[in-house]
Motif scaffolding. Structure first.
Motif, PDB file in Angstrom:
ATOM      1  N   CYS A  70     -58.805  78.815 -88.429  1.00 26.15           N
ATOM      2  CA  CYS A  70     -58.768  78.446 -87.015  1.00 26.15           C
ATOM      3  C   CYS A  70     -59.223  79.644 -86.194  1.00 26.15           C
ATOM      4  CB  CYS A  70     -57.360  78.046 -86.570  1.00 26.15           C
ATOM      5  SG  CYS A  70     -56.722  76.574 -87.399  1.00 26.15           S
ATOM      6  N   ILE A  71     -59.953  79.393 -85.121  1.00 25.36           N
ATOM      7  CA  ILE A  71     -60.447  80.499 -84.308  1.00 25.36           C
ATOM      8  C   ILE A  71     -59.303  81.301 -83.688  1.00 25.36           C
ATOM      9  CG2 ILE A  71     -62.659  79.397 -83.805  1.00 25.36           C
ATOM     10  CD1 ILE A  71     -61.502  78.591 -81.094  1.00 25.36           C
ATOM     11  N   LEU A  90     -69.474  80.238 -78.622  1.00 23.68           N
ATOM     12  CA  LEU A  90     -69.726  79.305 -79.721  1.00 23.68           C
ATOM     13  C   LEU A  90     -68.538  78.369 -79.920  1.00 23.68           C
ATOM     14  CD1 LEU A  90     -71.406  81.700 -82.318  1.00 23.68           C
ATOM     15  CD2 LEU A  90     -72.534  79.999 -80.863  1.00 23.68           C
ATOM     16  N   ALA A  91     -67.340  78.898 -79.776  1.00 20.70           N
ATOM     17  CA  ALA A  91     -66.144  78.066 -79.939  1.00 20.70           C
ATOM     18  C   ALA A  91     -66.086  76.961 -78.886  1.00 20.70           C
ATOM     19  CB  ALA A  91     -64.889  78.935 -79.859  1.00 20.70           C
ATOM     20  N   ALA A  92     -66.675  77.202 -77.726  1.00 19.46           N
ATOM     21  CA  ALA A  92     -66.687  76.190 -76.668  1.00 19.46           C
ATOM     22  C   ALA A  92     -67.537  74.984 -77.053  1.00 19.46           C
ATOM     23  CB  ALA A  92     -67.186  76.799 -75.366  1.00 19.46           C
ATOM     24  N   GLY A  93     -68.533  75.179 -77.925  1.00 16.71           N
ATOM     25  CA  GLY A  93     -69.270  74.056 -78.501  1.00 16.71           C
ATOM     26  C   GLY A  93     -70.521  73.603 -77.791  1.00 16.71           C
ATOM     27  N   GLU A  94     -70.949  74.308 -76.743  1.00 21.76           N
ATOM     28  CA  GLU A  94     -72.158  73.863 -76.043  1.00 21.76           C
ATOM     29  C   GLU A  94     -73.378  73.895 -76.962  1.00 21.76           C
ATOM     30  OE1 GLU A  94     -74.715  74.882 -71.968  1.00 21.76           O
ATOM     31  OE2 GLU A  94     -72.863  75.962 -72.426  1.00 21.76           O
ATOM     32  N   TRP A  95     -73.412  74.852 -77.898  1.00 14.28           N
ATOM     33  CA  TRP A  95     -74.529  74.949 -78.835  1.00 14.28           C
ATOM     34  C   TRP A  95     -74.656  73.703 -79.711  1.00 14.28           C
ATOM     35  CZ3 TRP A  95     -73.773  75.165 -84.226  1.00 14.28           C
ATOM     36  CH2 TRP A  95     -72.426  75.245 -84.624  1.00 14.28           C
ATOM     37  N   LEU A 119     -65.300  77.768 -86.925  1.00 18.27           N
ATOM     38  CA  LEU A 119     -66.129  77.045 -85.962  1.00 18.27           C
ATOM     39  C   LEU A 119     -66.169  75.553 -86.289  1.00 18.27           C
ATOM     40  CD1 LEU A 119     -69.177  79.456 -85.468  1.00 18.27           C
ATOM     41  CD2 LEU A 119     -67.421  78.883 -83.772  1.00 18.27           C
ATOM     42  N   GLY A 120     -66.252  75.243 -87.585  1.00 17.46           N
ATOM     43  CA  GLY A 120     -66.253  73.843 -87.993  1.00 17.46           C
ATOM     44  C   GLY A 120     -64.947  73.150 -87.644  1.00 17.46           C
ATOM     45  N   HIS A 121     -63.834  73.837 -87.855  1.00 15.40           N
ATOM     46  CA  HIS A 121     -62.531  73.247 -87.545  1.00 15.40           C
ATOM     47  C   HIS A 121     -62.380  73.016 -86.050  1.00 15.40           C
ATOM     48  CE1 HIS A 121     -58.077  73.079 -87.140  1.00 15.40           C
ATOM     49  NE2 HIS A 121     -58.187  72.436 -88.280  1.00 15.40           N
ATOM     50  N   LYS A 122     -62.880  73.959 -85.236  1.00 12.00           N
ATOM     51  CA  LYS A 122     -62.816  73.774 -83.785  1.00 12.00           C
ATOM     52  C   LYS A 122     -63.674  72.581 -83.366  1.00 12.00           C
ATOM     53  CE  LYS A 122     -61.889  74.894 -79.473  1.00 12.00           C
ATOM     54  NZ  LYS A 122     -62.845  74.100 -78.711  1.00 12.00           N
ATOM     55  N   ALA A 123     -64.854  72.442 -83.954  1.00 10.86           N
ATOM     56  CA  ALA A 123     -65.704  71.295 -83.651  1.00 10.86           C
ATOM     57  C   ALA A 123     -65.010  69.991 -84.050  1.00 10.86           C
ATOM     58  CB  ALA A 123     -67.044  71.432 -84.375  1.00 10.86           C
ATOM     59  N   PHE A 124     -64.335  70.010 -85.190  1.00 12.50           N
ATOM     60  CA  PHE A 124     -63.590  68.837 -85.649  1.00 12.50           C
ATOM     61  C   PHE A 124     -62.486  68.489 -84.654  1.00 12.50           C
ATOM     62  CE2 PHE A 124     -59.637  67.506 -87.707  1.00 12.50           C
ATOM     63  CZ  PHE A 124     -60.019  66.279 -88.218  1.00 12.50           C
TER      64      PHE A 124
END
Length: 254
Positions: A70-71, A90-95, A119-124
């Motif tokens: 987790c971030i 990057l954690a915010a996900g705009e990319w 990063l993947g877990h945050k996107a999830f």
């Protein structure tokens, strides 16, 4: 008298959470003061929450993240060149919304896979579909899929994932067939989805690793130019953790 058969009927209809909630209501006399619609609303909400939880568990299982990361748990004290401001963006996900990439490079043990999974877990958690794959195994799986007729379907599944993590990029030499598979993969996702790549190799050597000028140009043109780069350095995090776990000799303490 009708409660028990009602619970069984709910279960037979696939409304398991609602059936459990109904049984719990029977054991809570304080709920007798609620009206019919209020009690029904509690049952429906319980079923909706249960279905949401099952969907989340299924999506997390599909993601197959290699690390439970987790971030919020990032060790910012480690001297490895991790830009906190960039990682926060990057954690915010705009990319992800812009269908860009992230390249995490550096020596073994500095936390590339862990950070990619974070990063993947945050996107999830933000509601996006995520899939983790070690590139060598993915290329082997594509070769098998070609042989049994699943190739096109597998590429379609990979193309649809909103965040694809390709771990261990450049770890093993590519065969001519694997180069073509890699081009198909990145071409399907280019401009349509986001990709995270981790590699021990610097980005400047990726063309040499692909070892085919034409395919190398095509692959990297689709992968490199719209990606954020994080170049890690320093000592292996695993080695540091192992040292902390070893008890200090009593003679060394004196």
């Amino acid at each position: 008298m009708l409660t028990h058969p009602t619970s069984e009927r709910l279960r037979s209809l696939g409304l398991v959470a609602m059936a459990q909630a109904l049984e719990e209501q029977r054991r809570q006399p304080d709920l007798d003061g609620l009206g019919f619609e209020e009690r029904l609303a509690l049952l429906v909400e319980r079923e909706a929450t249960g279905r949401d939880d099952r969907r989340l568990r299924a999506r997390l299982k599909f993601a197959g993240l290699r690390q439970s990361a987790c971030i919020e748990d990032i060790d910012w004290r480690a001297a490895r060149g991790l830009d906190r401001a960039l990682f926060g963006r990057l954690a915010a996900g705009e990319w992800i919304d812009r269908h860009q990439g992230v390249h995490l490079t550096g020596p073994t043990g500095v936390g590339k896979t862990w950070l990619a999974c974070a990063l993947g877990h945050k996107a999830f958690r933000d509601g996006r579909s995520v899939l983790y794959q070690r590139l060598p195994r993915l290329l082997e799986a594509l070769a098998l899929a070609r042989g049994d007729g699943r190739y096109a379907r597998m590429l379609k599944t990979l193309a649809r994932v909103q965040v694809l993590i390709l771990d261990d990029w450049g770890l093993t030499p590519l065969t001519p067939e694997q180069r073509r598979d890699l081009l198909e993969l990145v071409d399907d996702r280019h401009g349509r989805a986001a990709t995270i790549v981790t590699s021990q190799l610097p980005v400047s050597t990726w063309h040499e690793w692909i070892a085919d000028p034409t395919l190398g140009d095509a692959i990297l043109d689709r992968l490199v130019h719209n990606a954020h780069r994080i170049e890690l350095k320093g000592e292996s995090m695993r080695r540091r953790a192992a040292r902390r776990a070893v008890p200090v000799d009593a003679d060394q303490e004196n």
